[in-house]
Design a protein around this motif. Sequence first.
Motif, PDB file in Angstrom:
ATOM      1  N   GLY A 146       0.976  -1.155   0.083  1.00  0.00           N
ATOM      2  CA  GLY A 146       0.015   0.007   0.042  1.00  0.00           C
ATOM      3  C   GLY A 146       0.822   1.415   0.159  1.00  0.00           C
ATOM      4  O   GLY A 146       0.274   2.445  -0.060  1.00  0.00           O
ATOM      5  N   LEU A 147       2.202   1.255   0.185  1.00  0.00           N
ATOM      6  CA  LEU A 147       2.999   2.399   0.139  1.00  0.00           C
ATOM      7  C   LEU A 147       4.142   2.271  -1.028  1.00  0.00           C
ATOM      8  O   LEU A 147       4.466   1.343  -1.337  1.00  0.00           O
ATOM      9  N   ASN A 148       4.460   3.453  -1.614  1.00  0.00           N
ATOM     10  CA  ASN A 148       5.253   3.483  -2.598  1.00  0.00           C
ATOM     11  C   ASN A 148       6.750   4.292  -2.150  1.00  0.00           C
ATOM     12  O   ASN A 148       6.483   5.272  -1.479  1.00  0.00           O
ATOM     13  N   PHE A 149       7.740   3.522  -1.923  1.00  0.00           N
ATOM     14  CA  PHE A 149       9.037   3.865  -1.467  1.00  0.00           C
ATOM     15  C   PHE A 149       9.718   4.490  -2.679  1.00  0.00           C
ATOM     16  O   PHE A 149       9.981   3.877  -3.641  1.00  0.00           O
ATOM     17  N   GLN A 150      10.181   5.753  -2.508  1.00  0.00           N
ATOM     18  CA  GLN A 150      10.916   6.399  -3.780  1.00  0.00           C
ATOM     19  C   GLN A 150      11.918   7.218  -3.159  1.00  0.00           C
ATOM     20  O   GLN A 150      12.057   7.369  -1.911  1.00  0.00           O
ATOM     21  N   GLU A 151      12.896   7.774  -4.194  1.00  0.00           N
ATOM     22  CA  GLU A 151      14.007   8.534  -3.805  1.00  0.00           C
ATOM     23  C   GLU A 151      14.790   8.125  -2.722  1.00  0.00           C
ATOM     24  O   GLU A 151      15.087   9.145  -1.776  1.00  0.00           O
ATOM     25  N   PRO A 152      15.327   6.872  -2.432  1.00  0.00           N
ATOM     26  CA  PRO A 152      15.980   6.595  -1.364  1.00  0.00           C
ATOM     27  C   PRO A 152      17.583   7.346  -1.429  1.00  0.00           C
ATOM     28  O   PRO A 152      18.229   7.329  -2.494  1.00  0.00           O
ATOM     29  N   ALA A 153      17.813   7.945  -0.047  1.00  0.00           N
ATOM     30  CA  ALA A 153      18.992   8.669   0.050  1.00  0.00           C
ATOM     31  C   ALA A 153      19.797   7.807   0.899  1.00  0.00           C
ATOM     32  O   ALA A 153      19.357   7.245   2.127  1.00  0.00           O
ATOM     33  N   LEU A 154      21.198   7.675   0.680  1.00  0.00           N
ATOM     34  CA  LEU A 154      22.176   6.736   1.329  1.00  0.00           C
ATOM     35  C   LEU A 154      23.289   7.449   2.101  1.00  0.00           C
ATOM     36  O   LEU A 154      23.646   8.559   1.266  1.00  0.00           O
ATOM     37  N   LEU A 155      23.372   7.097   3.256  1.00  0.00           N
ATOM     38  CA  LEU A 155      24.653   7.709   3.928  1.00  0.00           C
ATOM     39  C   LEU A 155      25.510   6.668   4.556  1.00  0.00           C
ATOM     40  O   LEU A 155      24.956   5.808   5.516  1.00  0.00           O
ATOM     41  N   ASP A 156      26.860   6.591   4.714  1.00  0.00           N
ATOM     42  CA  ASP A 156      27.778   5.622   5.249  1.00  0.00           C
ATOM     43  C   ASP A 156      28.118   6.448   6.581  1.00  0.00           C
ATOM     44  O   ASP A 156      28.783   7.256   6.662  1.00  0.00           O
ATOM     45  N   LEU A 157      27.808   5.710   7.650  1.00  0.00           N
ATOM     46  CA  LEU A 157      28.368   6.074   8.878  1.00  0.00           C
ATOM     47  C   LEU A 157      29.139   5.583   9.580  1.00  0.00           C
ATOM     48  O   LEU A 157      29.430   5.397  10.790  1.00  0.00           O
ATOM     49  N   GLY A 158      30.039   4.748   8.735  1.00  0.00           N
ATOM     50  CA  GLY A 158      31.151   3.835   9.272  1.00  0.00           C
ATOM     51  C   GLY A 158      30.824   2.372   9.714  1.00  0.00           C
ATOM     52  O   GLY A 158      31.306   1.678   9.130  1.00  0.00           O
ATOM     53  N   ASP A 159      30.039   2.416  10.712  1.00  0.00           N
ATOM     54  CA  ASP A 159      29.496   0.990  11.108  1.00  0.00           C
ATOM     55  C   ASP A 159      28.107   0.737  10.840  1.00  0.00           C
ATOM     56  O   ASP A 159      27.630  -0.439  11.118  1.00  0.00           O
ATOM     57  N   GLN A 160      27.646   1.489   9.974  1.00  0.00           N
ATOM     58  CA  GLN A 160      26.111   1.195   9.514  1.00  0.00           C
ATOM     59  C   GLN A 160      25.934   2.005   8.299  1.00  0.00           C
ATOM     60  O   GLN A 160      26.424   3.108   7.986  1.00  0.00           O
ATOM     61  N   LEU A 161      24.526   1.896   7.553  1.00  0.00           N
ATOM     62  CA  LEU A 161      24.174   2.777   6.560  1.00  0.00           C
ATOM     63  C   LEU A 161      22.804   3.199   6.948  1.00  0.00           C
ATOM     64  O   LEU A 161      21.957   2.537   7.499  1.00  0.00           O
ATOM     65  N   LEU A 162      22.657   4.395   6.795  1.00  0.00           N
ATOM     66  CA  LEU A 162      21.548   5.198   6.859  1.00  0.00           C
ATOM     67  C   LEU A 162      20.842   5.297   5.598  1.00  0.00           C
ATOM     68  O   LEU A 162      21.335   5.863   4.758  1.00  0.00           O
ATOM     69  N   CYS A 163      19.555   5.265   5.320  1.00  0.00           N
ATOM     70  CA  CYS A 163      18.790   5.270   4.257  1.00  0.00           C
ATOM     71  C   CYS A 163      17.385   6.167   4.406  1.00  0.00           C
ATOM     72  O   CYS A 163      16.547   5.871   5.664  1.00  0.00           O
ATOM     73  N   ILE A 164      17.161   7.214   4.005  1.00  0.00           N
ATOM     74  CA  ILE A 164      15.765   7.864   4.244  1.00  0.00           C
ATOM     75  C   ILE A 164      15.190   7.981   2.880  1.00  0.00           C
ATOM     76  O   ILE A 164      15.711   8.263   1.782  1.00  0.00           O
ATOM     77  N   HIS A 165      14.091   7.531   2.957  1.00  0.00           N
ATOM     78  CA  HIS A 165      13.122   7.423   1.858  1.00  0.00           C
ATOM     79  C   HIS A 165      11.747   8.570   1.855  1.00  0.00           C
ATOM     80  O   HIS A 165      11.217   8.892   2.623  1.00  0.00           O
ATOM     81  N   ARG A 166      11.498   8.861   0.369  1.00  0.00           N
ATOM     82  CA  ARG A 166      10.291   9.482   0.326  1.00  0.00           C
ATOM     83  C   ARG A 166       9.296   8.470   0.136  1.00  0.00           C
ATOM     84  O   ARG A 166       9.535   7.384  -0.781  1.00  0.00           O
ATOM     85  N   VAL A 167       8.084   8.310   1.095  1.00  0.00           N
ATOM     86  CA  VAL A 167       7.284   7.494   0.978  1.00  0.00           C
ATOM     87  C   VAL A 167       5.678   8.171   0.769  1.00  0.00           C
ATOM     88  O   VAL A 167       5.242   8.809   1.261  1.00  0.00           O
ATOM     89  N   TYR A 168       5.244   7.506  -0.459  1.00  0.00           N
ATOM     90  CA  TYR A 168       3.857   8.123  -0.991  1.00  0.00           C
ATOM     91  C   TYR A 168       2.804   7.150  -0.513  1.00  0.00           C
ATOM     92  O   TYR A 168       2.910   5.863  -1.057  1.00  0.00           O
ATOM     93  N   ASP A 169       1.856   7.676  -0.253  1.00  0.00           N
ATOM     94  CA  ASP A 169       0.362   6.875   0.255  1.00  0.00           C
ATOM     95  C   ASP A 169      -0.544   7.426  -0.568  1.00  0.00           C
ATOM     96  O   ASP A 169      -1.253   8.587  -0.359  1.00  0.00           O
ATOM     97  N   SER A 170      -1.146   6.604  -1.428  1.00  0.00           N
ATOM     98  CA  SER A 170      -2.055   7.013  -2.513  1.00  0.00           C
ATOM     99  C   SER A 170      -3.142   7.358  -1.933  1.00  0.00           C
ATOM    100  O   SER A 170      -4.176   8.192  -2.322  1.00  0.00           O
ATOM    101  N   LYS A 171      -3.525   6.756  -0.626  1.00  0.00           N
ATOM    102  CA  LYS A 171      -4.774   6.878   0.067  1.00  0.00           C
ATOM    103  C   LYS A 171      -4.767   8.329   0.609  1.00  0.00           C
ATOM    104  O   LYS A 171      -6.079   8.855   0.902  1.00  0.00           O
ATOM    105  N   VAL A 172      -3.994   9.014   0.983  1.00  0.00           N
ATOM    106  CA  VAL A 172      -3.923  10.329   1.577  1.00  0.00           C
ATOM    107  C   VAL A 172      -3.363  11.303   0.772  1.00  0.00           C
ATOM    108  O   VAL A 172      -3.614  12.435   0.726  1.00  0.00           O
ATOM    109  N   GLY A 173      -2.482  10.955  -0.382  1.00  0.00           N
ATOM    110  CA  GLY A 173      -1.952  11.790  -1.387  1.00  0.00           C
ATOM    111  C   GLY A 173      -1.140  12.865  -1.182  1.00  0.00           C
ATOM    112  O   GLY A 173      -0.878  13.724  -1.843  1.00  0.00           O
ATOM    113  N   TYR A 174      -0.283  12.285  -0.248  1.00  0.00           N
ATOM    114  CA  TYR A 174       1.096  13.186   0.323  1.00  0.00           C
ATOM    115  C   TYR A 174       1.928  12.254   0.523  1.00  0.00           C
ATOM    116  O   TYR A 174       1.905  10.938   0.836  1.00  0.00           O
ATOM    117  N   SER A 175       3.193  12.716   0.838  1.00  0.00           N
ATOM    118  CA  SER A 175       4.350  11.868   0.847  1.00  0.00           C
ATOM    119  C   SER A 175       5.120  12.314   2.469  1.00  0.00           C
ATOM    120  O   SER A 175       5.129  13.535   2.944  1.00  0.00           O
TER     121      SER A 175
END
Length: 323
Positions: A182-211
């Motif tokens: 039910g969700l659309n994951f778009q535009e993932p942004a990656l960052l290397d933190l040394g001991d882990q990776l961080l990812c931020i996503h734009r998530v669009y929900d068509s039922k509510v119409g915003y991200s």
Amino acid sequence: MTHRILYRQDSLYCAFPSLATSANKLFLAFRATPAPNQRTHIDTRSRCVVCSFKTFDGPLDTCTVLKEDHYTGIQDPSITCYDGRLFLNYFVYASTVKRHTKSKVKNVGVQVKASSDSGLSWHDYGSIPGEVAVSEPIIFVNGIPLMAVYRNVDGNEVSDLFYKQGTFGSWKYLSRIASKAGLNFQEPALLDLGDQLLCIHRVYDSKVGYSVLWANRSLEGGLGWTDLVPLWLGVSPNLCRLPDDRIILSYTHRVSKPYRVCARVSEDDGLTWGDEIVLRETDGSWDIGYPSTVVWDGKLITAYYWQDKADKVRRIEGTRWEV
């Protein structure tokens, strides 16, 4: 804060910028389309422009235009620098009717290019064919390039991670970063933190119409990912790590006026975030933003595309600021 126009041509719709730094230069990549008076996010006429600056206040130093085949447009180019070379990635829309069009098009995949001469010339660095999109630059972890992409699987968009082994190796699937019915994951942004990776996503929900922006991370080098955590309203996430290890998350707010280019700061590897910092805002069109932030000459530089009521030509602007 100091604002300036980085690139403008009245005959072009300039959008979706990306910044990188190398050899005392600031590099800017963005998409340019000959449609100055219309909103065009998918267009087979689109090209990639790569510029460089020697100072934030100074003129363009170099400028190169990249094109794909005729009736094939470059979308959402992103640039990064590693080990003295520049790397550019973008996805491509091709016309299915052998003429320029914004409707009868097909996503034909992601292309990656590399440059050893500060962006004056580019050569192939692999591709991911199929209906795959990308909006943020590749990162390098222990010398291995990683690229977060998004694509449609069974009716919903998901975020996937690809890697490339060696200069002549192909891009290969590594893991599913995020998916949820039910969700659309778009535009993932990656960052290397040394001991882990961080990812931020734009998530669009068509039922509510915003991200909404969501976050997760990998403690296994990208093989496995933690549960997703929702953050706040926004699109076009971009991550930048400061020399003191703080993280800048820049993004665009497009839900309600004033529409704005924003940033937040984290002091704990993205577990918590500070208050919203507004870099620019407008009561005009929502068609702005897609910021990219780098550290250059001791200051933060954020590029984004912009227009306002007084000047409706979409151009690339930049803000120099501090935290």
